[in-house]
Design a protein around this motif. Structure first.
Motif, PDB file in Angstrom:
ATOM      1  N   SER A  52      43.682  14.686  -8.271  1.00  0.00           N
ATOM      2  CA  SER A  52      42.604  15.191  -9.133  1.00  0.00           C
ATOM      3  C   SER A  52      42.616  16.717  -9.149  1.00  0.00           C
ATOM      4  O   SER A  52      42.465  17.351 -10.202  1.00  0.00           O
ATOM      5  CB  SER A  52      41.247  14.677  -8.641  1.00  0.00           C
ATOM      6  OG  SER A  52      41.151  13.277  -8.757  1.00  0.00           O
ATOM      7  N   ILE A 108      38.198  12.021 -17.704  1.00  0.00           N
ATOM      8  CA  ILE A 108      39.423  11.442 -17.141  1.00  0.00           C
ATOM      9  C   ILE A 108      39.030  10.661 -15.891  1.00  0.00           C
ATOM     10  O   ILE A 108      38.551  11.240 -14.910  1.00  0.00           O
ATOM     11  CB  ILE A 108      40.444  12.527 -16.779  1.00  0.00           C
ATOM     12  CG1 ILE A 108      40.752  13.394 -18.001  1.00  0.00           C
ATOM     13  CG2 ILE A 108      41.720  11.903 -16.224  1.00  0.00           C
ATOM     14  CD1 ILE A 108      41.507  14.666 -17.673  1.00  0.00           C
ATOM     15  N   ILE A 120      36.980  15.482 -14.629  1.00  0.00           N
ATOM     16  CA  ILE A 120      37.870  14.615 -13.851  1.00  0.00           C
ATOM     17  C   ILE A 120      37.028  13.885 -12.816  1.00  0.00           C
ATOM     18  O   ILE A 120      36.415  14.510 -11.942  1.00  0.00           O
ATOM     19  CB  ILE A 120      38.977  15.431 -13.165  1.00  0.00           C
ATOM     20  CG1 ILE A 120      39.791  16.200 -14.213  1.00  0.00           C
ATOM     21  CG2 ILE A 120      39.889  14.525 -12.345  1.00  0.00           C
ATOM     22  CD1 ILE A 120      40.773  17.190 -13.620  1.00  0.00           C
TER      23      ILE A 120
END
Length: 461
Positions: free
Chosen positions: A117, A103, A193
């Motif tokens: 995040s 991501i 992430i």
């Protein structure tokens, strides 16, 4: 953040009340008000123009249900068109076939990428995933340290990497990203992430770096983080990122602030990418999926009971709630200790203002909505302090609290005797209401309780 838009739309609907039918004249007046309401809420001009024309076509067309009044017709049409603008379904999260799914978090500096995040990692953990965080912002050491603090606060996996002695450039960025993906796979993390660097403005260097990360990582999601407070600037930035990277979705941050709501209605239309999440506060759990139908319901003044119930189910203790209900409806079994415990439960759901904003602003809740600005959040703390300053015997039997005890309680809680008196009076009224509900007078009792709540947003008022 949608209160201003909701209020303006409600005023525009009022102009149609009492009209026997929709005509060119009254629909033009209403659409003028709707257009102004949208523009004042910072909705993109192209979105406003298209939306208003769609409303006009449907209002004057054959799709209108003849059983509805003109006001009801317009309300329904505006509702449907707003849902079309935002998307009819809640956006789904994409995952790659080979973990970890990457991501990529994109956005300008200050939009809230790092905090978001962490919130996303927390949300993924609750959903049963094993996320890992990495910061590739090698230009600002504070950014990497901030992510490390966020990761520790939510007990999430973090890849830091060693960057000492290396120049801060795109090669270092890509090395960190490559190593983080390998580390995530080794640790069995199914989500990575990537918190990227931001700039104060769009520039070629930033876009080149983001394009390089996209090519290297083949992310399943490229999420644009937009500060809802910046209005049209957020929309313009989203378009620029989308033109270069083809974003898969957006996350709106600072939705608990004074944003006017236009960004939410504009980003999807301008980019074609759905809004996937909303950041609604500073805490890690102040993060929720974006449900277009629920947001439109808030805008239309119908509230968002579904989200409120979900929040209650997630954060409240069902066993305690059932025990409280049984005690409360018995009347005499409802003590000050129970009252205090319920206040603590309510506080878990967020601020009272945030709860009230999810209730409809029309019908029996209209008076409560008007009182939102007068809500004193600190009153909950003062009430709890007063009850904590009582002995357990006093909490279980309020009738023994005489004048001397009230003075002692007020001194111990840092309040006044009047505050103590007001609390005890309010508590006694609640006991009566609950007892009446438990003995069969439920509907009238609920109406009385609603009236009391509307008249008293603070104890003692």
């Amino acid at each position: 953040m949608f209160e201003n838009l909701s209020d303006k739309l409600q005023r525009s609907f009022k102009n149609l009340r009492g009209q026997g039918s929709i005509t060119d004249e009254n629909i033009s007046d209403a659409l003028r008000e709707i257009r102004l309401a949208l523009l004042e809420s910072d909705v993109n001009l192209a979105v406003v123009t298209e939306l208003v024309e769609h409303i006009r076509a449907r209002a004057m067309g054959s799709q209108v249900a003849t059983a509805l009044s003109p006001t009801e017709q317009i309300v329904k049409i505006v509702h449907d068109e707003l849902v079309n603008v935002l998307g009819k379904d809640t956006a789904r999260f994409q995952k790659s076939s080979q973990p970890p799914s990457v991501i990529l978090m994109a956005g300008l500096q200050g939009s809230g990428k790092t905090t978001t995040s962490g919130k996303l990692a927390q949300w993924l953990k609750k959903a049963g995933h094993r996320p890992m965080l990495v910061s590739v912002d090698v230009y600002r050491p504070a950014a990497r340290e901030q992510l490390a603090i966020v990761a520790r606060s939510i007990n999430a996996n973090l890849y830091e990497g060693d960057i000492k002695g290396e120049p801060a450039d795109s090669r270092l960025v890509e090395r960190l990203a490559r190593e983080a993906r390998r580390e995530a796979a080794n640790f069995g993390c199914d989500m990575l992430i990537v918190d990227t660097a931001g700039r104060n403005h769009i520039d070629s260097e930033l876009m080149d770096e983001m394009a390089g990360l996209k090519k290297l990582l083949s992310p399943s999601e490229i999420l644009f983080i937009a500060d809802a407070m910046t209005g049209q600037d957020a929309v313009n930035s989203a378009k620029a990122f989308n033109d270069r990277l083809t974003i898969t979705g957006a996350i709106l941050t600072k939705m608990d602030g004074d944003a006017r709501g236009g960004a939410a209605l504009s980003i999807r239309h301008v980019t074609g990418a759905p809004i996937k999440f909303l950041g609604t506060g500073e805490k890690p759990d102040a993060f929720e999926p974006f449900h277009p139908d629920r947001i439109v319901s808030r805008i239309m003044g119908h509230g968002d009971i579904a989200t409120l119930l979900e929040r209650a189910e997630e954060r409240l203790d069902r066993g305690k709630a059932e025990q409280f209900a049984k005690k409360a409806l018995s009347g005499d079994g409802f003590t000050l200790e129970d009252f205090r415990d319920q206040l603590r439960q309510i506080k878990k759901m967020g601020s009272m203002k945030s709860i009230l904003k999810m209730l409809p602003s029309v019908g029996p809740f209209a008076g409560m909505q008007q009182a939102i600005d007068n809500v004193d959040e600190g009153q909950f703390t003062r009430v709890e302090s007063i009850i904590n300053s009582m002995t357990r015997k006093e909490r279980l039997d309020h009738e023994i609290i005489n004048g001397n005890r009230r003075k002692r309680i007020a001194k111990g809680s840092g309040t006044t005797v009047q505050d103590v008196n007001n609390l005890l009076r309010q508590y006694a009224q609640m006991r009566k209401v609950f007892k009446t509900m438990g003995s069969g007078g439920g509907m009238k009792a609920q109406q009385r309780m609603m009236s009391q709540m509307q008249g008293r947003q603070r104890f003692g008022r």
